[in-house]
Motif scaffolding. Structure first.
Motif, short mmCIF file in Angstrom:
data_model
loop_
_atom_site.label_atom_id
_atom_site.label_comp_id
_atom_site.label_asym_id
_atom_site.label_seq_id
_atom_site.Cartn_x
_atom_site.Cartn_y
_atom_site.Cartn_z
N ILE A 197 0.87 -1.19 0.00
CA ILE A 197 0.00 0.00 0.00
C ILE A 197 0.90 1.23 0.00
O ILE A 197 1.66 1.44 0.96
CB ILE A 197 -0.93 -0.02 1.24
N TYR A 198 0.85 2.01 -1.08
CA TYR A 198 1.87 3.06 -1.24
C TYR A 198 1.39 4.23 -2.07
O TYR A 198 0.39 4.16 -2.78
CB TYR A 198 3.13 2.45 -1.88
N LEU A 199 2.16 5.33 -1.97
CA LEU A 199 1.92 6.52 -2.79
C LEU A 199 3.08 6.65 -3.78
O LEU A 199 4.19 6.23 -3.48
CB LEU A 199 1.90 7.78 -1.93
N HIS A 200 2.79 7.28 -4.89
CA HIS A 200 3.85 7.59 -5.84
C HIS A 200 4.31 9.01 -5.65
O HIS A 200 3.51 9.90 -5.44
CB HIS A 200 3.32 7.50 -7.29
N TYR A 201 5.63 9.21 -5.76
CA TYR A 201 6.15 10.57 -5.88
C TYR A 201 7.19 10.54 -6.98
O TYR A 201 8.12 9.74 -6.88
CB TYR A 201 6.76 11.07 -4.57
N GLN A 202 7.05 11.35 -8.04
CA GLN A 202 5.89 12.14 -8.42
C GLN A 202 4.73 11.25 -8.90
O GLN A 202 4.99 10.24 -9.55
CB GLN A 202 6.24 13.06 -9.61
N PRO A 203 3.50 11.68 -8.63
CA PRO A 203 2.37 10.98 -9.25
C PRO A 203 2.15 11.51 -10.67
O PRO A 203 2.74 12.53 -11.03
CB PRO A 203 1.20 11.38 -8.35
N SER A 204 1.32 10.84 -11.43
CA SER A 204 0.93 11.39 -12.74
C SER A 204 -0.22 12.37 -12.57
O SER A 204 -0.37 13.30 -13.35
CB SER A 204 0.47 10.29 -13.69
N TYR A 205 -1.06 12.10 -11.56
CA TYR A 205 -2.28 12.90 -11.35
C TYR A 205 -2.20 13.54 -9.97
O TYR A 205 -2.06 12.83 -8.96
CB TYR A 205 -3.52 12.02 -11.47
N TYR A 206 -2.28 14.87 -9.91
CA TYR A 206 -2.08 15.58 -8.66
C TYR A 206 -3.36 15.73 -7.84
O TYR A 206 -3.82 16.84 -7.58
CB TYR A 206 -1.39 16.93 -8.93
#
Ligand code: M7G
Length: 267
Positions: A197-206
């Motif tokens: 379970i994770y977040l992306h940095y940078q994401p494609s969608y802000y």
């Protein structure tokens, strides 16, 4: 390139993927009378070209139409470079860049407002501040659990990415982690200990969102240079409310992304 309704030339992105085998279909695949061409035989070893019937040879197709220049860039194979972004870099380079871009997040609002994918919702906490919607990611066709991929979209619209998170967001993040895990075990039988379970940095969608993928699945974007485990993010914020407004973050950029150019220009 596709010719649009009034004759104009528009770009489209078409992604074709071979989906994982479904275990229960393998015996069918081997039993059915199928076109089989011998490729080579040697002692006890042989290899074949096997042509399954249409119902057993599905491909997953994803279409973006009309596609923007940024969509084309995103899907073209390219050289990548790592960037190390300090908080000052974020404020001076990345943030103004994000604000100057218009990568539409209408699809996110459509899900939050039940205008699209409403029948696919796995779980919702409707609280406008600490709530979210959990839906299957469009990378997953839901036919098999091997490549399970869900996405949690938060209801509040003022959090662009990991960089905006502070201790104020802890109740929201804890809800996503806890309720997300409960919903996945209830619906799919996959326990929290087998979820990444994770977040992306940078994401494609802000617009803040959290990825849920099967631990055994080597999901695209789950590598160390892009993924931040939600449990770690929560701990970091609990230790220091302004953790993500202080530390440097590393992320990959494709060679011709304009943001990379801005970092290079700034030295
Ligand atoms: P990201 O980290 O911003 O970008 O994640 P990435 O695509 O570079 O990983 C956005 C996630 O939303 C990705 O996993 C996409 O597959 C998923 N996604 C994108 N769109 C346009 C849709 C959509 O329309 N519906 C659903 N369910 N998922 C989407």
């Amino acid at each position: 390139q596709v010719t649009g309704p009034s004759g104009e030339v528009m770009n489209a992105v078409v992604l074709l993927e071979k989906t994982p085998f479904q275990e229960e279909k393998i015996s069918e695949l081997l039993k059915k009378h199928m076109k089989l061409e011998l490729q080579m035989r040697n002692d006890i070893y042989s290899t074949y070209h096997l042509y399954p019937p249409p119902e057993l040879s599905e491909l997953k197709a994803t279409v973006v139409y009309p596609a923007t220049e940024k969509h084309l860039q995103k899907y073209l194979r390219q050289e990548v470079h790592l960037v190390r972004e300090t908080w000052e870099d974020y404020r001076n380079i990345t943030l103004p860049f994000i604000q100057s871009q218009s990568f539409s997040i209408q699809w996110v609002y459509n899900i939050l407002e039940k205008k699209a994918e409403a029948d696919r919702i796995i779980h919702e906490n409707p609280d406008p501040c600490n709530g979210f919607v959990l839906v299957p990611d469009f990378k997953w066709n839901q036919n098999q659990l091997d490549d399970l991929y869900l996405i949690a979209l938060v209801h509040r619209r003022d959090i662009k990415s990991l960089r905006d998170l502070t201790a104020e967001h802890l109740p929201l993040l804890r809800n996503v982690l806890q309720e997300g895990k409960e919903a996945v075990v209830k619906r799919f039988g996959v326990p929290g200990s087998q979820l990444r379970i994770y977040l992306h940095y940078q994401p494609s969608y802000y617009h803040l969102h959290v990825h849920f993928t099967a631990l055994s699945y080597d999901a695209p974007g789950s590598s160390v240079e892009r993924a931040h485990l939600l449990a770690d993010v929560i701990d970091n914020l609990a230790m220091d409310a302004a953790y993500y407004q202080k530390r440097a973050l590393t992320f990959p950029l494709r060679a011709d992304e304009p943001l990379l150019k801005r970092f290079q220009e700034a030295g």
